[in-house]
Enzyme design. Structure first.
Site, PDB file in Angstrom:
ATOM      1  N   GLY A 128       0.807  -1.110  -0.141  1.00 52.52           N
ATOM      2  CA  GLY A 128      -0.180   0.086  -0.156  1.00 52.52           C
ATOM      3  C   GLY A 128       0.811   1.309  -0.091  1.00 52.52           C
ATOM      4  N   GLU A 156       5.297  -6.545   7.226  1.00 51.87           N
ATOM      5  CA  GLU A 156       4.890  -5.265   7.909  1.00 51.87           C
ATOM      6  C   GLU A 156       5.227  -4.872   9.342  1.00 51.87           C
ATOM      7  OE1 GLU A 156       1.695  -6.420   4.937  1.00 51.87           O
ATOM      8  OE2 GLU A 156       2.960  -7.348   6.680  1.00 51.87           O
ATOM      9  N   ASP A 179      -2.032  -7.241   7.599  1.00 51.69           N
ATOM     10  CA  ASP A 179      -3.527  -6.846   7.383  1.00 51.69           C
ATOM     11  C   ASP A 179      -4.133  -7.308   6.388  1.00 51.69           C
ATOM     12  OD1 ASP A 179      -2.347  -4.876   6.068  1.00 51.69           O
ATOM     13  OD2 ASP A 179      -3.829  -3.553   6.414  1.00 51.69           O
ATOM     14  N   GLY A 201      -0.494  -5.292   0.572  1.00 47.48           N
ATOM     15  CA  GLY A 201      -1.861  -5.055  -0.283  1.00 47.48           C
ATOM     16  C   GLY A 201      -1.669  -5.836  -1.444  1.00 47.48           C
TER      17      GLY A 201
END
Length: 349
Positions: A65, A136, A144, A113
């Site tokens: 992302g 991450e 996530d 992402g």
């Protein structure tokens, strides 16, 4: 429609191509909105029989992302970061629940992402170029985009190992773990896309025919070691187990973990523990949104982005600096549900 996305109907197949090559096709809010818009427009279109997702030029499928935007937002009111997460997670959920067949070609870097786009698809194609990871914790975030759902369902404690270390899987390992459904040599991808466009009802047969044997999955050769050393859901126990083990691999793995954010490593372990028992993917995304909305404004994320992306000194100063310093109370605060009027929903309110 954003220029960072190429959306077109190619005969009976809807095509979504990520088109941000200089950023390795990292997602921004407009790209997520564009994917949602395309999926919605094709949902009731009887002429579209399947949806294909890949990338335009460049060596990455999707590197994640827009981290710098998230950090800039997190340093202020966090509103833009929350808007991005809300839209991105709706896209993840829409792909997860989409009725028409979806195919993702994970040729190249597939991280963060990008994992969130690929893994909800019914067919997920890996190649010799695939490098899949959820890295991450190295920037003070957590895996996530459904990481709590997918990683918690991998064999043994491999999911916990991947979440904490950010280890990169190759295409053969993705196939062996079920993260990919097929392994194709990259030179066969264009033929696969062409044939699927001509006969979308035969997607599985086409991918089966063009598949090639993958190499052995190195990570499975360490399955027993990973299960043993990452057995606990307490980060302190994992550190202790690695410290007791005298092998070169354990020493190197411990050194890797010591570069990650203790806070978001604990967040990750909690996420996977909860995710294993989650009733639905929507419930998972609701929880991850609440966690992400808080983590993006905490010190470790802002510091991780500074160290890795802005200053590039790769020397983040985590606070707390050790697993022992991260209390259960802090983790409970991060995981507290949001008020109903702020919580994530799968569709427009």
């Amino acid at each position: 429609m954003t220029p960072d996305l190429i959306v077109e109907a190619s005969g009976p197949v809807g095509r979504i191509r990520l088109n941000r090559p200089k950023a390795l096709h990292a997602l921004n809010t407009a790209m997520c909105e564009g994917v949602l818009e395309a999926l919605e427009s094709w949902r009731g279109d009887e002429a579209i029989r399947a949806v294909m997702i890949d990338h335009a030029e460049g060596r990455g499928f999707c590197a994640g992302g827009d981290i710098r935007m998230l950090a800039d937002s997190g340093a202020t009111d966090g509103e833009a970061a929350r808007a991005f997460f809300h839209t991105e997670y709706r896209m993840n959920h829409r792909l997860f629940t989409y009725v028409k067949p979806t195919i993702a070609f994970m040729d190249g870097i597939t991280m963060g992402g990008g994992v969130g786009i690929a893994l909800p698809c019914k067919y997920r194609v890996a190649t010799e170029n695939t490098k899949l990871a959820m890295p991450e914790t190295g920037i003070g975030l957590f895996p996530d985009v459904g990481g709590g759902w997918y990683l918690s369902r991998l064999p043994g404690r491999i999911g916990q190992y991947l979440a904490l270390t950010g280890h990169r899987l190759d295409g053969a390992e993705c196939l062996a773990l079920g993260l990919a459904t097929h392994f194709l040599p990259s030179e066969r991808l264009e033929e696969a896309k062409r044939r699927i466009t001509g006969e979308p009802a035969a997607i599985e047969a086409i991918l089966d025919e063009l598949s090639a044997p993958a190499a052995s999955a190195a990570i499975l050769e360490r399955r027993e070691t990973i299960d043993r050393l990452f057995e606990s859901d307490r980060l302190e126990d994992i550190f202790a187990a690695l410290e007791r083990d005298v092998s070169e691999w354990a020493t190197a793995t411990l050194a890797t973990l010591k570069t990650k954010s203790p806070q978001t490593m604990k967040v990750s372990l909690r996420l996977l523990k909860d995710g294993a028992a989650m009733a639905s993917f929507a419930d998972e995304m609701r929880k991850e949104y609440a966690v992400g909305a808080r983590v993006v404004q905490r010190h470790d994320f802002l510091e991780g982005v500074r160290a890795v992306i802005v200053d590039k000194d790769n020397a983040p100063r985590w606070d707390p600096a050790t697993p022992e310093g991260v209390t259960d109370h802090v983790i409970d605060q991060i995981f507290a549900p949001l008020p109903d009027n702020e919580a994530w929903t799968p569709d427009d309110r």
